[in-house]
Motif scaffolding. Sequence first.
Motif, mmCIF file in Angstrom:
data_model
loop_
_atom_site.group_PDB
_atom_site.id
_atom_site.type_symbol
_atom_site.label_atom_id
_atom_site.label_comp_id
_atom_site.label_asym_id
_atom_site.label_seq_id
_atom_site.Cartn_x
_atom_site.Cartn_y
_atom_site.Cartn_z
ATOM 1 N N LEU A 259 -0.504 10.466 -3.296
ATOM 2 C CA LEU A 259 -0.753 9.368 -2.359
ATOM 3 C C LEU A 259 0.320 8.286 -2.375
ATOM 4 N N GLU A 260 0.999 8.148 -3.490
ATOM 5 C CA GLU A 260 1.930 7.032 -3.625
ATOM 6 C C GLU A 260 3.018 7.059 -2.549
ATOM 7 N N LYS A 261 3.532 8.249 -2.226
ATOM 8 C CA LYS A 261 4.618 8.350 -1.257
ATOM 9 C C LYS A 261 4.193 7.897 0.141
ATOM 10 N N PRO A 262 3.097 8.435 0.725
ATOM 11 C CA PRO A 262 2.703 7.950 2.061
ATOM 12 C C PRO A 262 2.277 6.492 2.070
ATOM 13 N N LEU A 263 1.693 6.019 0.967
ATOM 14 C CA LEU A 263 1.294 4.612 0.914
ATOM 15 C C LEU A 263 2.516 3.698 0.873
ATOM 16 N N GLU A 269 6.540 0.309 6.558
ATOM 17 C CA GLU A 269 6.344 0.159 8.005
ATOM 18 C C GLU A 269 5.630 -1.148 8.318
ATOM 19 N N LEU A 270 4.677 -1.512 7.463
ATOM 20 C CA LEU A 270 3.949 -2.759 7.663
ATOM 21 C C LEU A 270 4.877 -3.964 7.544
ATOM 22 N N GLY A 275 7.932 -8.284 10.313
ATOM 23 C CA GLY A 275 9.180 -8.928 10.703
ATOM 24 C C GLY A 275 9.355 -8.945 12.209
ATOM 25 N N GLU A 276 9.039 -7.829 12.858
ATOM 26 C CA GLU A 276 9.137 -7.760 14.318
ATOM 27 C C GLU A 276 8.165 -8.729 14.968
ATOM 28 N N ASN A 277 6.942 -8.790 14.406
ATOM 29 C CA ASN A 277 5.925 -9.681 14.962
ATOM 30 C C ASN A 277 6.355 -11.144 14.855
#
Length: 376
Positions: A259-263, A269-270, A275-277
């Motif tokens: 799980l560590e990799k996708p998290l 991404e968050l 930053g974009e927001n």
Amino acid sequence: MRLYLEDSYATRFQAKVQRAWSDAEGHRAVLSQTLFYPEAGGQPADHGVLRGEFGEVRVLHVYEEEKAFGDVVHVLSAPIPEGAEVEGEIDWKRRFRHMQRHTAQHILSQALLRAGGYRTVAVSLDGPVCTVDLGEEVEEERVREAEALANYAVYADYPVRAFYVEESELARYPLRRPPKVRGQVRLVEIGDFDLAACGGTHLKTSAQAGPIKVLRWERYKGGTRVHFMAGWEALEDYHAKHALLQRLALSFSTQPLDLEKPLRKLQEELYALKGENLALKEALVEALLPRALEEKALLVPAPVLGELAKRLLAWDGTFLLLSPEGRFALLGPGREGVFQRLKALGAKGGGKEIYQGALPRERVMEALEEVRDGAL
């Protein structure tokens, strides 16, 4: 007579009510003998029931009038008559969990002493997550070693034995810590692994205390507080965490230990989206600022309402910003008068340089028109 000292696995007993009284804090009774363990030494009290001709009453709490040697007082859900014959029954599930916690604490305290020379100065067994307070700061490697050593003691299935010695004979015994009582002292021995003075209830063997799991530790009063779980409660904690990992793994179409990799990817991404927001909000504030300066009262998206209001503080004039949901920000020399008009429409809020609050959603456009007509 404290029957739990003779047999911590017994669950029922017969006794006579020697004293019974009620006061503003509840109903109490002292029995001729009892299996109910009074709260002491970090171990919580037993619960259960007393039955007799009076019916059945619950035992809500148990304590000692005088530590170690005073009468055991039972706090009851209802009064019972003095002199009555009673049958007591303890809550066995609660008792057994307490014994698992307590025996595990003895084992872990000895393991911490052996692994790192860490001395136990206080314990708390009040809940499923128990604590051992140590007199020293710890090293992670030593704590992990102690956890392994504690579980080795569990697998060794040492017999647990309680016996009494006179205070004058204590020097003959390799106690983990000095006793806190005088006179005849009760010792609890876990095979050749641990020996300590203790008046609590314990298991028959060390195997029944397992598994023992250290959860975390932290600096505390110049030493360290170690949090741990044991027995059924440690297993329940494992089952809950394993089920959670399984559900998360299913959501990411992976295995629990992968799980560590996708998290981590999701976290990256968050951060990028945040930053974009932020950049978009800043651009929107810049775009709305000229309109706000011109119109004075403006409908704006809620996420930029506060930031736009702060930017307007640098300009002369009274400004009202309203979001479609009813949130508002009001600033400038005429803000008090405008606020009173908003309050008439159901607005609530306040502040200093910037008044902030909310009014009913259905009154937003009405408020905007009324303030505009009033020419800010």
